[in-house]
Enzyme design. Structure first.
Site, PDB file in Angstrom:
ATOM      1  N   LYS A  69       0.809  -1.232  -0.277  1.00  0.00           N
ATOM      2  CA  LYS A  69      -0.118  -0.104  -0.017  1.00  0.00           C
ATOM      3  C   LYS A  69       0.946   1.219  -0.100  1.00  0.00           C
ATOM      4  O   LYS A  69       1.363   1.534   1.085  1.00  0.00           O
ATOM      5  CB  LYS A  69      -0.999   0.073   1.323  1.00  0.00           C
ATOM      6  CG  LYS A  69      -2.320   0.560   1.160  1.00  0.00           C
ATOM      7  CD  LYS A  69      -2.244   2.030   0.729  1.00  0.00           C
ATOM      8  CE  LYS A  69      -2.139   2.889   2.026  1.00  0.00           C
ATOM      9  NZ  LYS A  69      -1.799   4.354   1.464  1.00  0.00           N
ATOM     10  N   GLU A  82      -0.479   7.474  -0.627  1.00  0.00           N
ATOM     11  CA  GLU A  82      -1.384   8.320  -1.709  1.00  0.00           C
ATOM     12  C   GLU A  82      -0.724   9.545  -2.209  1.00  0.00           C
ATOM     13  O   GLU A  82      -1.261   9.962  -3.261  1.00  0.00           O
ATOM     14  CB  GLU A  82      -2.794   8.800  -0.804  1.00  0.00           C
ATOM     15  CG  GLU A  82      -2.670   9.602   0.144  1.00  0.00           C
ATOM     16  CD  GLU A  82      -2.249   8.858   1.838  1.00  0.00           C
ATOM     17  OE1 GLU A  82      -1.764   7.768   1.762  1.00  0.00           O
ATOM     18  OE2 GLU A  82      -2.329   9.620   2.575  1.00  0.00           O
ATOM     19  N   LEU A  83       0.251   9.730  -1.853  1.00  0.00           N
ATOM     20  CA  LEU A  83       0.970  11.148  -2.336  1.00  0.00           C
ATOM     21  C   LEU A  83       1.848  10.846  -3.494  1.00  0.00           C
ATOM     22  O   LEU A  83       2.156  11.442  -4.369  1.00  0.00           O
ATOM     23  CB  LEU A  83       1.667  11.809  -1.115  1.00  0.00           C
ATOM     24  CG  LEU A  83       0.868  12.316  -0.020  1.00  0.00           C
ATOM     25  CD1 LEU A  83       1.846  13.310   0.935  1.00  0.00           C
ATOM     26  CD2 LEU A  83      -0.276  13.352  -0.688  1.00  0.00           C
ATOM     27  N   GLU A 135       8.754   1.130  11.385  1.00  0.00           N
ATOM     28  CA  GLU A 135       9.950   2.192  11.321  1.00  0.00           C
ATOM     29  C   GLU A 135       9.142   3.613  11.497  1.00  0.00           C
ATOM     30  O   GLU A 135       8.421   4.034  10.431  1.00  0.00           O
ATOM     31  CB  GLU A 135      10.609   2.145  10.068  1.00  0.00           C
ATOM     32  CG  GLU A 135      11.188   0.980   9.697  1.00  0.00           C
ATOM     33  CD  GLU A 135      12.563   0.741  10.533  1.00  0.00           C
ATOM     34  OE1 GLU A 135      12.942   1.796  11.232  1.00  0.00           O
ATOM     35  OE2 GLU A 135      13.022  -0.436  10.600  1.00  0.00           O
ATOM     36  N   CYS A 193      13.273  10.634   7.951  1.00  0.00           N
ATOM     37  CA  CYS A 193      12.848  10.432   9.420  1.00  0.00           C
ATOM     38  C   CYS A 193      14.328  10.465  10.059  1.00  0.00           C
ATOM     39  O   CYS A 193      14.127  10.848  11.302  1.00  0.00           O
ATOM     40  CB  CYS A 193      12.737   8.761   9.300  1.00  0.00           C
ATOM     41  SG  CYS A 193      13.716   7.978   8.396  1.00  0.00           S
ATOM     42  N   GLU A 252       8.547  16.244  15.927  1.00  0.00           N
ATOM     43  CA  GLU A 252       9.310  16.137  14.569  1.00  0.00           C
ATOM     44  C   GLU A 252       8.832  17.189  13.673  1.00  0.00           C
ATOM     45  O   GLU A 252       7.352  17.714  13.686  1.00  0.00           O
ATOM     46  CB  GLU A 252       8.490  14.766  13.920  1.00  0.00           C
ATOM     47  CG  GLU A 252       9.475  14.470  12.868  1.00  0.00           C
ATOM     48  CD  GLU A 252       8.922  13.008  12.247  1.00  0.00           C
ATOM     49  OE1 GLU A 252       7.814  12.707  11.903  1.00  0.00           O
ATOM     50  OE2 GLU A 252      10.016  12.243  11.841  1.00  0.00           O
TER      51      GLU A 252
HETATM   52  P1  NAD Z   1       2.058   8.716   7.343  1.00  0.00           P
HETATM   53  O1  NAD Z   1       1.988   7.886   8.793  1.00  0.00           O
HETATM   54  O2  NAD Z   1       1.144   9.640   7.306  1.00  0.00           O
HETATM   55  O3  NAD Z   1       1.552   7.710   6.405  1.00  0.00           O
HETATM   56  C1  NAD Z   1       2.572   6.357   6.022  1.00  0.00           C
HETATM   57  C2  NAD Z   1       1.693   5.317   5.103  1.00  0.00           C
HETATM   58  O4  NAD Z   1       0.544   4.879   6.212  1.00  0.00           O
HETATM   59  C3  NAD Z   1       0.830   5.947   3.970  1.00  0.00           C
HETATM   60  O5  NAD Z   1       0.975   4.814   3.225  1.00  0.00           O
HETATM   61  C4  NAD Z   1      -0.498   6.229   4.507  1.00  0.00           C
HETATM   62  O6  NAD Z   1      -1.491   6.113   3.630  1.00  0.00           O
HETATM   63  C5  NAD Z   1      -0.675   4.998   5.375  1.00  0.00           C
HETATM   64  N1  NAD Z   1      -1.807   5.153   6.523  1.00  0.00           N
HETATM   65  C6  NAD Z   1      -2.224   6.400   6.977  1.00  0.00           C
HETATM   66  N2  NAD Z   1      -3.119   5.844   7.899  1.00  0.00           N
HETATM   67  C7  NAD Z   1      -3.192   4.526   7.992  1.00  0.00           C
HETATM   68  C8  NAD Z   1      -4.028   3.754   8.776  1.00  0.00           C
HETATM   69  N3  NAD Z   1      -4.962   3.997   9.593  1.00  0.00           N
HETATM   70  N4  NAD Z   1      -3.871   2.425   8.607  1.00  0.00           N
HETATM   71  C9  NAD Z   1      -2.882   1.904   7.502  1.00  0.00           C
HETATM   72  N5  NAD Z   1      -2.100   2.767   6.912  1.00  0.00           N
HETATM   73  C10 NAD Z   1      -2.240   4.151   7.049  1.00  0.00           C
HETATM   74  O7  NAD Z   1       3.545   9.095   7.126  1.00  0.00           O
HETATM   75  P2  NAD Z   1       3.925   9.945   6.089  1.00  0.00           P
HETATM   76  O8  NAD Z   1       3.657  11.461   6.055  1.00  0.00           O
HETATM   77  O9  NAD Z   1       3.655   9.217   4.492  1.00  0.00           O
HETATM   78  O10 NAD Z   1       5.596   9.925   6.221  1.00  0.00           O
HETATM   79  C11 NAD Z   1       6.326  10.683   7.089  1.00  0.00           C
HETATM   80  C12 NAD Z   1       6.547   9.785   8.364  1.00  0.00           C
HETATM   81  O11 NAD Z   1       7.349   8.612   8.041  1.00  0.00           O
HETATM   82  C13 NAD Z   1       7.397  10.770   9.167  1.00  0.00           C
HETATM   83  O12 NAD Z   1       6.876  10.809  10.432  1.00  0.00           O
HETATM   84  C14 NAD Z   1       8.745  10.129   9.025  1.00  0.00           C
HETATM   85  O13 NAD Z   1       9.641  10.242  10.306  1.00  0.00           O
HETATM   86  C15 NAD Z   1       8.269   8.712   9.122  1.00  0.00           C
HETATM   87  N6  NAD Z   1       9.487   7.703   8.236  1.00  0.00           N
HETATM   88  C16 NAD Z   1      10.037   6.974   8.934  1.00  0.00           C
HETATM   89  C17 NAD Z   1      11.345   6.319   8.505  1.00  0.00           C
HETATM   90  C18 NAD Z   1      12.082   5.241   9.328  1.00  0.00           C
HETATM   91  O14 NAD Z   1      12.525   4.600   8.701  1.00  0.00           O
HETATM   92  N7  NAD Z   1      11.949   5.097  10.838  1.00  0.00           N
HETATM   93  C19 NAD Z   1      11.552   6.560   7.338  1.00  0.00           C
HETATM   94  C20 NAD Z   1      10.833   7.356   6.495  1.00  0.00           C
HETATM   95  C21 NAD Z   1       9.756   7.985   7.018  1.00  0.00           C
END
Ligand code: NAD
Length: 482
Positions: free
Chosen positions: A168, A171-172, A242, A276, A375
């Site tokens: 999955k 969406e962006l 993660e 991240c 963050e």
């Molecule tokens: P996000 O949590 O908003 O979304 C991540 C994914 O989860 C997307 O595909 C989204 O559609 C999905 N999602 C959202 N709500 C959900 C739900 N209720 N159930 C299941 N899936 C759902 O994160 P983002 O804005 O896409 O990414 C940025 C974040 O990711 C930051 O907090 C960043 O620190 C973190 N990040 C962590 C790492 C790491 O390795 N630790 C790496 C990159 C990014």
């Protein structure tokens, strides 16, 4: 979407419009997947599992090497699409793609290396061994900031271990994922890899709660990670999370100024600070604080902000306006509480379209400010002076997160204290934000569960079974009756 070996609109009646963050133009569309699409994808992945897990490891290795080769053949197109969809400059996406290709090659080899271990027997006549087995269908939920890299770090080890996957994407950024699967996965048996595009609640949650998906591998925000954990807990699913970070960097008084300034700018501003492991808090020894902040502000003020497709661009746009507004809110709250912006922090006048924010260097900050606690995920470098190294370590640890931490020094005594006392999954000394296939990546504390890359990153996708085999099969004297 890609389900059971073919592209399909599935049951989606609506689409997601994907925007280029540098121009705000519509780049393309992807279906808004539904729970029924997730059902179809999981069913296909479940059907494919038995054949894929029994495929000899050498054949799976060849299939994963072929994935890497096919991605290489479309390298430049994928790099361009990544820049159009996510915004970071071409050199950064060139590197992302290189990592993706190499990750498939790396796990192709690691996956055929071993399947467990033989251990000394616990009883005479027994042969004991531990085998590592694939779980089944792995749900991979991916964020937008490194859409292909963070997918490869899950998909390659999951497939190498014999699992099948339902992906999955964010969406962006669904387009680069669909393109990569289209160009690189046509030789895999139908159902081994599936992609359901859509939003978290409608397409992500049905995957998390599906009874035939025993593993959820998620990279994203802490809040969504907590939501996923709470949904998965009653089903005792294996979770690989993660999550976010608030990474510190300490700068010791002995540093060479240019190295520290340029190293920090890279660590804090790569991908416009949307990493991240971005450095988001900087502690500089008080004896060099004044000179260091001036030199940093001077360097950062000269970086070139623009469309990532243009040569010479150092920093691209942020992904969407709401992310930029969050950064601006943190900055203005900090300023209201006494912080000073030395450079940047504004929307550039010369770029009328796109979600750009000029990178900022900020002083006068403290840990009462959201800018130093939550963050930020944007192009901001807040600097705070420290008096002695005890204070630097205490400040570095003063966070619920524990993803990465950096130190700039040549003093080995400080290095030893830093890597022993700072609670973070990755420690960088003088070379922030580097990766290494052979070593694990992931977070301590609220930054997550589990590790990607290295042997650890493969083990995440196998369950452990201990086999006790009495080879002769005789009656035992310790059985009933006593
Ligand atoms: P996000 O949590 O908003 O979304 C991540 C994914 O989860 C997307 O595909 C989204 O559609 C999905 N999602 C959202 N709500 C959900 C739900 N209720 N159930 C299941 N899936 C759902 O994160 P983002 O804005 O896409 O990414 C940025 C974040 O990711 C930051 O907090 C960043 O620190 C973190 N990040 C962590 C790492 C790491 O390795 N630790 C790496 C990159 C990014």
């Amino acid at each position: 979407m890609f389900i059971d070996g073919r592209f399909t609109g599935g049951n989606a009646s609506e689409t997601i419009r994907v925007i280029n963050p540098a121009t705000e133009e519509v780049l393309g569309e992807a279906p808004r997947g539904t729970a029924q699409d997730v059902q179809a994808a999981v069913a296909a992945a479940k059907r494919a599992f038995d054949g894929w897990r029994r495929t000899p490891a050498n054949e799976r290795a060849a299939a994963l090497h072929a994935v890497a080769e096919k991605i290489r053949a479309h390298h430049d197109d994928l790099v361009r699409l990544l820049t159009e969809e996510e915004g970071k400059p071409i050199p950064e996406n060139d590197e992302e793609l290189w990592w993706v290709e190499e990750t498939f090659d790396y796990y192709a080899e690691l996956g055929r290396h071993q399947r467990g271990r033989v251990i000394p027997s616990g009883e005479a006549g027994q042969f004991n061994f531990v085998i590592r087995e694939p779980y089944g269908v792995v749900g991979c939920i991916i964020p937008w900031n490194y859409p292909l890299l963070l997918l490869a770090w899950k998909m390659a080890p999951a497939l190498a271990a014999g699992n099948t996957v339902v992906i999955k994407p964010s969406e962006l950024t669904p387009l680069s994922t669909l393109k990569m699967i289209e160009v690189a996965c046509d030789h895999l048996p139908p159902g081994v890899v599936n992609v359901v595009t859509g939003y978290g609640p409608k397409a992500g949650e049905p995957l998390v709660t599906h009874p035939d998906v025993p593993v959820i591998a998620f990279t994203g925000s802490l809040a969504v990670g907590q939501r996923i954990a709470s949904l998965a807990a009653p089903m005792m699913k294996k979770l690989h999370l993660e999550l976010g970070g608030k990474d510190p960097m300490a700068i010791a008084p002995d540093v060479e100024m240019e190295m520290a300034v340029r190293g920090l700018a890279y660590a804090a501003l790569i991908n416009a600070g949307q990493v991240c492991t971005s450095t988001e808090r900087v502690y500089v020894h008080e004896s060099i604080f004044g000179q260091f902040s001036e030199e940093l502000a001077d360097f950062v003020g000269k970086l070139c902000l623009g469309n990532g497709l243009e040569e010479g661009t150092d920093i691209g746009p942020m992904i969407r306006d709401r992310f930029r507004e969050k950064v601006e809110a943190q900055l203005s709250e900090a300023v209201a509480a006494g912080a000073r912006i030395l450079v940047g922090g504004r929307r550039p006048e010369h770029l009328s379209r796109g979600f750009f924010l000029a990178p900022a260097v900020v002083t006068g900050v403290d840990h009462s400010m959201r800018l130093m606690r939550e963050e930020t995920f944007g192009p901001v470098i807040p600097l705070m002076p420290y008096r002695d190294f005890d204070e630097a370590i205490a400040l570095a640890n003063d966070t619920p997160y524990g993803l990465g931490a950096s130190l700039m020094t040549r003093d080995a005594r400080l290095v030893k204290r830093f890597f022993e006392e700072v609670r973070a999954g990755t420690i960088w000394i003088n070379d922030p934000l580097t990766d290494n296939f052979a070593g694990p990546f992931g977070g301590m504390k609220m930054s997550g569960l589990g590790r990607e890359l290295g042997q650890e990153g493969l083990d995440e996708y196998t369950d452990v079974k201990h086999v006790h085999w009495d080879v002769e099969g005789g009656v035992k004297e310790y059985w009933f009756p006593y």
